[in-house]
Design a protein around this motif. Structure first.
Motif, PDB file in Angstrom:
ATOM      1  N   SER A   1    -108.098   5.199  25.808  1.00 39.16           N
ATOM      2  CA  SER A   1    -106.722   4.994  26.274  1.00 39.16           C
ATOM      3  C   SER A   1    -106.388   3.529  26.336  1.00 39.16           C
ATOM      4  O   SER A   1    -105.247   3.132  26.176  1.00 39.16           O
ATOM      5  CB  SER A   1    -106.551   5.633  27.656  1.00 39.16           C
ATOM      6  OG  SER A   1    -107.436   5.050  28.579  1.00 39.16           O
TER       7      SER A   1
ATOM      8  N   GLU B   1     -97.896   5.592  28.107  1.00 36.35           N
ATOM      9  CA  GLU B   1     -99.305   5.670  28.494  1.00 36.35           C
ATOM     10  C   GLU B   1     -99.512   5.239  29.943  1.00 36.35           C
ATOM     11  O   GLU B   1    -100.269   5.857  30.696  1.00 36.35           O
ATOM     12  CB  GLU B   1    -100.165   4.802  27.568  1.00 36.35           C
ATOM     13  CG  GLU B   1    -100.280   5.310  26.148  1.00 36.35           C
ATOM     14  CD  GLU B   1     -99.092   4.908  25.291  1.00 36.35           C
ATOM     15  OE1 GLU B   1     -98.183   4.221  25.814  1.00 36.35           O
ATOM     16  OE2 GLU B   1     -99.062   5.288  24.091  1.00 36.35           O
ATOM     17  N   GLU B   2     -98.824   4.156  30.336  1.00 38.60           N
ATOM     18  CA  GLU B   2     -98.942   3.659  31.707  1.00 38.60           C
ATOM     19  C   GLU B   2     -98.389   4.665  32.707  1.00 38.60           C
ATOM     20  O   GLU B   2     -98.968   4.874  33.780  1.00 38.60           O
ATOM     21  CB  GLU B   2     -98.207   2.320  31.845  1.00 38.60           C
ATOM     22  CG  GLU B   2     -98.890   1.168  31.142  1.00 38.60           C
ATOM     23  CD  GLU B   2     -98.050  -0.091  31.127  1.00 38.60           C
ATOM     24  OE1 GLU B   2     -98.618  -1.176  31.006  1.00 38.60           O
ATOM     25  OE2 GLU B   2     -96.803   0.027  31.234  1.00 38.60           O
TER      26      GLU B   2
ATOM     27  N   GLU C   1    -100.815   7.525  33.021  1.00 38.34           N
ATOM     28  CA  GLU C   1    -102.003   7.117  33.774  1.00 38.34           C
ATOM     29  C   GLU C   1    -101.693   7.026  35.270  1.00 38.34           C
ATOM     30  O   GLU C   1    -102.496   7.458  36.105  1.00 38.34           O
ATOM     31  CB  GLU C   1    -102.500   5.763  33.262  1.00 38.34           C
ATOM     32  CG  GLU C   1    -103.804   5.321  33.904  1.00 38.34           C
ATOM     33  CD  GLU C   1    -104.348   4.041  33.302  1.00 38.34           C
ATOM     34  OE1 GLU C   1    -105.346   3.517  33.831  1.00 38.34           O
ATOM     35  OE2 GLU C   1    -103.757   3.546  32.312  1.00 38.34           O
TER      36      GLU C   1
ATOM     37  N   GLN D   1    -101.338  10.475  36.700  1.00 38.19           N
ATOM     38  CA  GLN D   1    -102.658  11.100  36.812  1.00 38.19           C
ATOM     39  C   GLN D   1    -103.402  10.569  38.036  1.00 38.19           C
ATOM     40  O   GLN D   1    -104.056  11.328  38.768  1.00 38.19           O
ATOM     41  CB  GLN D   1    -103.474  10.822  35.543  1.00 38.19           C
ATOM     42  CG  GLN D   1    -104.863  11.444  35.534  1.00 38.19           C
ATOM     43  CD  GLN D   1    -104.833  12.957  35.584  1.00 38.19           C
ATOM     44  OE1 GLN D   1    -103.891  13.568  35.074  1.00 38.19           O
ATOM     45  NE2 GLN D   1    -105.820  13.569  36.199  1.00 38.19           N
ATOM     46  N   GLU D   2    -103.292   9.263  38.272  1.00 37.24           N
ATOM     47  CA  GLU D   2    -103.948   8.661  39.438  1.00 37.24           C
ATOM     48  C   GLU D   2    -103.341   9.187  40.744  1.00 37.24           C
ATOM     49  O   GLU D   2    -104.060   9.421  41.712  1.00 37.24           O
ATOM     50  CB  GLU D   2    -103.815   7.140  39.376  1.00 37.24           C
ATOM     51  CG  GLU D   2    -104.668   6.495  38.292  1.00 37.24           C
ATOM     52  CD  GLU D   2    -104.446   5.005  38.199  1.00 37.24           C
ATOM     53  OE1 GLU D   2    -103.512   4.493  38.869  1.00 37.24           O
ATOM     54  OE2 GLU D   2    -105.194   4.339  37.452  1.00 37.24           O
TER      55      GLU D   2
END
Length: 239
Positions: A65, A98-99, A102, A105-106
């Motif tokens: 990633s 993508e950020e 991410e 997801q966090e």
């Protein structure tokens, strides 16, 4: 799917390999999930372990990633330079897909961990209250205090565990055991002021207060009261 708790080594316990770990009587266990007799990696191992070893949901993944993110950032920078200062400013305050993925997801992972910690701590607090009651002789209370402070110190060491769930559980267990130790210190002071004034008791009381974050809570309350008092005085003086 079924699961069972399997005995693991101290190294495995500290490695952050498993999602669900526990310690009972000094022995470490990991909860292993099975589907049709085989280990289910997504439910058993931590996200970092799955990613590192390309297991479960990361099996067969190609580029990392981070490389994807760097490529995306490169394209974004070129587009921003083409658009001038406005483009640069816009890029600075926007997340790439993508950020964003991410970050989401966090956040989901943090929520999952907090729910698990809350569930586990409900039973943990119940168990230590049963194991360390606030009544009894002074000698019994002192022995319980020493054991609880020792447990709090051990949990404090586990707070640096790379496994996020283990670290969060250790933090909450440290505060819970220390808070119970502090309450026992107060009980000893009521029953035997002379024993409570001895150096070892003073040391345990200070540690219990610090590990339970009682002093921090008191500091916040004092600050809040000071602000309220200042506001009242300012109002009375016509400021």
């Amino acid at each position: 799917m079924h699961n069972e708790d399997v005995l693991i080594s101290h190294e495995e316990y500290c490695s952050g390999k498993y999602q669900n770990v526990s310690t009972i009587s000094g022995k470490h266990y990991a909860r292993i999930f099975y589907v049709n007799g085989e280990i289910n990696p997504n439910s058993t191992y931590s996200d970092s372990y799955l990613r590192k070893n390309k297991l479960g949901k990361y099996a067969g993944s190609g580029s990392s990633s981070s490389s994807k993110s760097s490529k995306s950032s490169g394209r974004g920078l070129g587009a921003a330079l083409g658009g001038g200062v406005v483009g640069l400013a816009k890029m600075a305050f926007e997340e790439s897909p993508e950020e964003k993925a991410e970050r989401e997801q966090e956040e989901k992972e943090r929520e999952r961990i907090e729910k698990m910690v809350e569930h586990k701590m409900k039973y943990f607090k119940r168990d230590i209250k049963d194991a360390y009651p606030l009544n009894g002789s002074t000698d019994e209370l002192v022995q319980r205090i020493e054991e609880l402070v020792t447990q709090a110190e051990n949990y404090k060491m586990e707070e640096s565990n790379p496994h996020k769930l283990t670290a969060r559980l250790a933090e909450e267990k440290k505060k819970a055991t220390a808070w119970l130790a502090f309450k026992l210190c107060k009980q000893v002071k009521k029953q035997d002021p002379e024993r409570a004034a001895q150096p070892d008791m003073k040391t345990w009381r200070k540690k219990a207060s610090r590990y339970s974050q009682r002093s921090l809570i008191i500091g916040v309350l004092i600050f809040f009261l000071a602000v309220v008092l200042f506001a009242i005085i300012a109002s009375l003086l016509g400021y």
